[in-house]
Enzyme design. Structure first.
Site, PDB file in Angstrom:
ATOM      1  N   TYR A 112     -28.631  20.921  36.517  1.00 29.18           N
ATOM      2  CA  TYR A 112     -27.286  20.962  35.937  1.00 29.18           C
ATOM      3  C   TYR A 112     -26.259  20.935  37.073  1.00 29.18           C
ATOM      4  O   TYR A 112     -25.753  21.956  37.529  1.00 29.18           O
ATOM      5  CB  TYR A 112     -27.101  22.189  35.035  1.00 29.18           C
ATOM      6  CG  TYR A 112     -27.954  22.141  33.782  1.00 29.18           C
ATOM      7  CD1 TYR A 112     -28.580  20.967  33.394  1.00 29.18           C
ATOM      8  CD2 TYR A 112     -28.121  23.272  32.986  1.00 29.18           C
ATOM      9  CE1 TYR A 112     -29.373  20.920  32.256  1.00 29.18           C
ATOM     10  CE2 TYR A 112     -28.907  23.222  31.834  1.00 29.18           C
ATOM     11  CZ  TYR A 112     -29.535  22.044  31.490  1.00 29.18           C
ATOM     12  OH  TYR A 112     -30.310  22.004  30.354  1.00 29.18           O
ATOM     13  N   GLY A 118     -24.815  18.056  20.933  1.00 24.64           N
ATOM     14  CA  GLY A 118     -24.505  17.696  22.315  1.00 24.64           C
ATOM     15  C   GLY A 118     -23.024  17.806  22.629  1.00 24.64           C
ATOM     16  O   GLY A 118     -22.184  17.890  21.730  1.00 24.64           O
TER      17      GLY A 118
HETATM   18  N1  LIG Z   1     -34.002  21.170  27.908  1.00 25.01           N
HETATM   19  C1  LIG Z   1     -33.256  20.102  27.865  1.00 25.01           C
HETATM   20  O1  LIG Z   1     -33.714  18.973  28.103  1.00 25.01           O
HETATM   21  C2  LIG Z   1     -31.819  20.259  27.512  1.00 25.01           C
HETATM   22  C3  LIG Z   1     -31.026  19.134  27.205  1.00 25.01           C
HETATM   23  C4  LIG Z   1     -29.685  19.354  26.858  1.00 25.01           C
HETATM   24  C5  LIG Z   1     -29.182  20.639  26.831  1.00 25.01           C
HETATM   25  N2  LIG Z   1     -29.967  21.711  27.162  1.00 25.01           N
HETATM   26  C6  LIG Z   1     -29.467  23.106  27.123  1.00 25.01           C
HETATM   27  O2  LIG Z   1     -28.942  23.347  25.837  1.00 25.01           O
HETATM   28  C7  LIG Z   1     -27.598  23.801  25.955  1.00 25.01           C
HETATM   29  C8  LIG Z   1     -26.792  23.376  24.748  1.00 25.01           C
HETATM   30  O3  LIG Z   1     -26.741  21.983  24.631  1.00 25.01           O
HETATM   31  P1  LIG Z   1     -25.431  21.122  25.005  1.00 25.01           P
HETATM   32  O4  LIG Z   1     -24.549  21.909  25.861  1.00 25.01           O
HETATM   33  O5  LIG Z   1     -25.944  19.801  25.483  1.00 25.01           O
HETATM   34  O6  LIG Z   1     -24.776  20.791  23.595  1.00 25.01           O
HETATM   35  P2  LIG Z   1     -24.199  21.663  22.363  1.00 25.01           P
HETATM   36  O7  LIG Z   1     -24.541  23.096  22.558  1.00 25.01           O
HETATM   37  O8  LIG Z   1     -24.673  20.995  21.130  1.00 25.01           O
HETATM   38  O9  LIG Z   1     -22.657  21.414  22.505  1.00 25.01           O
HETATM   39  C9  LIG Z   1     -21.938  21.950  23.579  1.00 25.01           C
HETATM   40  C10 LIG Z   1     -20.472  21.871  23.298  1.00 25.01           C
HETATM   41  O10 LIG Z   1     -20.185  22.595  22.125  1.00 25.01           O
HETATM   42  C11 LIG Z   1     -18.896  23.116  22.206  1.00 25.01           C
HETATM   43  N3  LIG Z   1     -18.899  24.399  21.493  1.00 25.01           N
HETATM   44  C12 LIG Z   1     -19.651  25.485  21.807  1.00 25.01           C
HETATM   45  N4  LIG Z   1     -19.432  26.475  20.920  1.00 25.01           N
HETATM   46  C13 LIG Z   1     -18.518  26.010  20.040  1.00 25.01           C
HETATM   47  C14 LIG Z   1     -17.871  26.566  18.923  1.00 25.01           C
HETATM   48  N5  LIG Z   1     -18.194  27.798  18.506  1.00 25.01           N
HETATM   49  N6  LIG Z   1     -16.964  25.821  18.258  1.00 25.01           N
HETATM   50  C15 LIG Z   1     -16.667  24.564  18.678  1.00 25.01           C
HETATM   51  N7  LIG Z   1     -17.251  23.965  19.741  1.00 25.01           N
HETATM   52  C16 LIG Z   1     -18.168  24.688  20.414  1.00 25.01           C
HETATM   53  C17 LIG Z   1     -18.606  23.363  23.673  1.00 25.01           C
HETATM   54  O11 LIG Z   1     -17.273  22.996  23.919  1.00 25.01           O
HETATM   55  P3  LIG Z   1     -16.463  23.500  25.209  1.00 25.01           P
HETATM   56  O12 LIG Z   1     -17.124  22.790  26.364  1.00 25.01           O
HETATM   57  O13 LIG Z   1     -15.088  23.039  24.928  1.00 25.01           O
HETATM   58  O14 LIG Z   1     -16.647  24.972  25.308  1.00 25.01           O
HETATM   59  C18 LIG Z   1     -19.652  22.525  24.385  1.00 25.01           C
HETATM   60  O15 LIG Z   1     -19.144  21.552  25.262  1.00 25.01           O
HETATM   61  C19 LIG Z   1     -27.132  23.168  27.271  1.00 25.01           C
HETATM   62  O16 LIG Z   1     -25.942  23.746  27.744  1.00 25.01           O
HETATM   63  C20 LIG Z   1     -28.330  23.390  28.119  1.00 25.01           C
HETATM   64  O17 LIG Z   1     -28.397  24.734  28.572  1.00 25.01           O
HETATM   65  C21 LIG Z   1     -31.276  21.532  27.490  1.00 25.01           C
END
Ligand SMILES: NC(=O)c1ccc[n+]([C@@H]2O[C@H](COP(=O)([O-])OP(=O)(O)OC[C@H]3O[C@@H](n4cnc5c(N)ncnc54)[C@H](OP(=O)(O)O)[C@@H]3O)[C@@H](O)[C@H]2O)c1
Length: 285
Positions: free
Chosen positions: A53, A211
């Site tokens: 990351y 995402g």
């Molecule tokens: N293992 C893997 O291959 C893999 C792949 C992808 C992700 N991940 C992990 O999974 C985590 C989550 O996935 P992700 O970050 O890709 O996508 P996500 O959780 O689906 O979406 C993240 C976005 O959601 C927004 N958000 C969060 N809480 C919210 C709320 N209560 N209301 C409105 N919007 C909200 C945030 O906005 P703001 O930025 O404006 O706060 C953020 O940018 C990652 O951060 C990472 O740790 C792992």
């Protein structure tokens, strides 16, 4: 906040995903530190990160360093289980590449230990199967890291049911978590979720809102989530997490966040109760 179990650890039912604070489009450091502190203040005790990351090629572990800095500056920092990962690489051109070789995983783990400032990593996850390396060899490196005490618990990510069973065998029954994509838009990890329930291990849904680029539009893409959210006066994202929590007692979502307001809103999902009719509507959407 109520807790759920990941291996030997009790963690908050809602975790924090660190990726939006470190890849393309990330905020400045002050806002990221404030976001992590807001999570801790809201009772979050589980943070997911990865050495991959980061944005630029020369800043591997950007997110791990950020989390270490935030935790060391907060009273609740020592109560947090930090889960990191190795085996994925970012060359700096926006792409994601692989190295699941045992040598790489061991070196990557040592580097993560240093960046996190710990003696042993709380939960170390193999990020994604490397097509060039036998899966058993990659997971074998995690078994060695466990035996050497470099990591306290081992998990895998982006794994299918066969890989989950193989990993658990190679780890001698010590696999504690599987982190796979799962959201209203992506439910094809239901087989892995069911297997985690059967094995009694944690399932950590990644990108629970679809995402970083799609999270804001969750309610417009899935109308029932907006409808239930309106009835409760909360966000569709909060409804999404509350719904997910009902799918399994082993599920711990890790919503990504880069703003204090969004993680505060997500953490409140732990207290949101949905009735059976609402849950059926959401599951059918
Ligand atoms: N293992 C893997 O291959 C893999 C792949 C992808 C992700 N991940 C992990 O999974 C985590 C989550 O996935 P992700 O970050 O890709 O996508 P996500 O959780 O689906 O979406 C993240 C976005 O959601 C927004 N958000 C969060 N809480 C919210 C709320 N209560 N209301 C409105 N919007 C909200 C945030 O906005 P703001 O930025 O404006 O706060 C953020 O940018 C990652 O951060 C990472 O740790 C792992």
């Amino acid at each position: 906040m109520q807790t759920r179990r990941i291996g030997a650890a009790q963690v908050s039912t809602i975790g924090l995903g660190g990726m939006p604070m470190s890849i393309e489009g990330r905020p400045d450091e002050a806002r990221s530190l404030a976001t992590i502190h807001a999570a801790l203040d809201a009772g979050v005790t589980f943070i997911d990160t990865a050495d991959a990351y980061h944005r630029d090629a020369d800043e591997v572990g950007h997110n791990e360093s950020l989390i270490a800095k935030a935790l060391s500056a907060h009273d609740g920092g020592s109560d947090v289980l930090v889960a990191t990962k190795g085996g994925h690489l970012r060359p700096g051109d926006g792409s994601w590449t692989f190295d699941g070789s045992p040598d790489h995983l061991k070196q990557a783990c040592e580097a993560s230990i240093k960046r996190l400032g710990v003696e042993a990593i709380g939960l170390y996850q193999f990020h994604r199967p490397d097509p060039k390396v036998p899966y058993a060899d990659s997971v074998g490196a995690l078994a060695e890291l466990l035996d050497e005490g470099k990591i306290r618990m081992a998990g895998i990510s982006n794994a299918n049911p066969d890989q989950i069973r193989l990993a658990n065998d190679i780890l001698g029954g010590r696999l504690v978590s599987v982190q796979n994509q799962f959201s209203p838009a992506f439910r094809s990890s239901e087989a892995e979720l069911a297997l985690c329930d059967e094995l009694g291990i944690a399932f950590l849904p990644w990108s629970p809102f679809g995402g970083i680029t799609k999270a804001a539009g969750l309610g417009s893409r899935f109308a029932p989530f907006a409808q239930v959210a309106q009835a409760h006066g909360v966000s569709p994202q909060q409804v999404c997490l509350a719904w997910m929590l009902t799918l399994s007692p082993h599920l711990v979502p890790i919503p990504g966040s880069s703003r204090p307001d969004t993680i505060k809103d997500s953490a409140a999902a732990a207290e949101l109760t949905l009735d059976p009719a609402e849950l059926a509507l959401l599951s059918a959407s």
